[in-house]
Design a protein around this motif. Sequence first.
Motif, mmCIF file in Angstrom:
data_model
loop_
_atom_site.group_PDB
_atom_site.id
_atom_site.type_symbol
_atom_site.label_atom_id
_atom_site.label_comp_id
_atom_site.label_asym_id
_atom_site.label_seq_id
_atom_site.Cartn_x
_atom_site.Cartn_y
_atom_site.Cartn_z
ATOM 1 N N SER A 186 0.812 -1.221 0.000
ATOM 2 C CA SER A 186 0.000 0.000 0.000
ATOM 3 C C SER A 186 0.842 1.266 0.000
ATOM 4 O O SER A 186 0.405 2.317 -0.469
ATOM 5 N N SER A 187 2.070 1.167 0.545
ATOM 6 C CA SER A 187 2.927 2.351 0.646
ATOM 7 C C SER A 187 3.939 2.473 -0.486
ATOM 8 O O SER A 187 4.677 3.458 -0.551
ATOM 9 N N GLU A 194 2.579 -5.100 -6.538
ATOM 10 C CA GLU A 194 1.138 -4.937 -6.415
ATOM 11 C C GLU A 194 0.463 -6.296 -6.281
ATOM 12 O O GLU A 194 0.982 -7.309 -6.733
#
Length: 474
Positions: A186-187, A194
């Motif tokens: 997510s960061s 991904e």
Amino acid sequence: MSHTAPEAQQSLESFGYKQELKRSMSTFDLVVYGLVFMVPIAPWAIFGVVYNAASGMVPLVYLTGVVAMIFTALAYAQMSKAFPIAGSVFSYVGRGIHPTVGFFAGWAILLDYLLVPTLLYVFAASSMAGIFPDVPQWIWAVAFVIINTVINVLGIGSIKIANRVMLGIQLLFVVIFVVIAMVALSSGTIPGAEFTMAPLWDAEKVNPALIATALSIAVLSFLGFDGISTMAEESTGDRTSGGRAMIIALLVVAVLFITQTWFASALAAGTVSFGDDEVNNAFFILVAKAAGSGWATAFLAVNVIAVGIANAIAAQAATSRLLYSMSRDRRLPAFLSKVTARQVPMAAILLVSGISLVLVLFFVGQIAVISSLVNFGALLGFLLLHVSVAVYYLGKKKSKNYLLHLAVPLIGFLIIGYVLLNADITAKVGGILWLVVGGIVYVIFARKNGGATGPLPEHATATAGEGGGEVAAR
């Protein structure tokens, strides 16, 4: 103790055996035992190798594996319900087909069970060398053997406690890894990483050859659930308890395997393949990239503990019960069936430890050779197990359940047969030599006992000679 324990004991006595081992394993304990034996974090150590072999679709490998192995688990469930005794395939095949065939089934899987502890010690010692390079590997291996032997000798209660603690640690780190992966994804910690469906299914890469490769890898990744069958005489459940535990453990560990490798594949950020300098530590390298080298070292340490202690404890317990059962039925030296006041087969446990100590010193650094021999023994035992289901239920019991007693064992036989045929040549040669030795052992004990089978007098119930046990009739 469960109220079903007396029923389980009566069931054992109906086969002509005295209750000698301690019944204290609930179905939950059996599931925990099976999970520990299969090692919920097993994909960590081989992630890079599997990733390269499966073109990045590691979760697909484990999905293929659980679909393939569920047939063998169902076969085990059928035979463990019919014969809830500690001998695993030795007892199932011996009673389902013939005692002679049963001996060779037991002897084959004994190759797996005797070498698994050695493989685990060698692997763990090799990993410890990565953390403490100045300490000789054999010292770590010997330390693991001593720890596990003490826990096994103390009895089934100590094994249950160790299993729960070790499983808890592994599950905690599975959760930690998932959190680390989610934060990193997510960061954007790892460029290009991904979470996608590609690791589970990529139509452009999937082909029969890849599925065949995945099948061979995956089937071997789930070895260990069968060890639950050796705990039959320590179970407090009914006849179906062991079978249920095997299926539950197999499905739970499959979910854990798929989840972890899916996130790890996402962190790989589209890597085509890992190089020779990274492939054996690919998972830990990914953890280091996502959370730092400190976490990578912690994960490596947990992996060592899971393999060198948790998994090895379970493997040693299973092996000692198989030796106990074969000895009790006059197929191995009688001293191996001696049970202590703690209700454990002490001589069998010590023999496994002694063999492990000798083999560890000989096989340090030769993980591939041991693995191939372990695989041969397990696969041949599974193959005969599937035959026994059909012969016993369709032939002897005249069952009309063609799904469970014909279709399931037939599909399982074909899957295991395919993997066995494609096994490493070292495994085949070593396995055949092991069977030759088994033939010699069989002849020696057949002559010694005058062809008699079934329990030695000290292990038999009063009704064994009166037709109360099926063994006596054979």
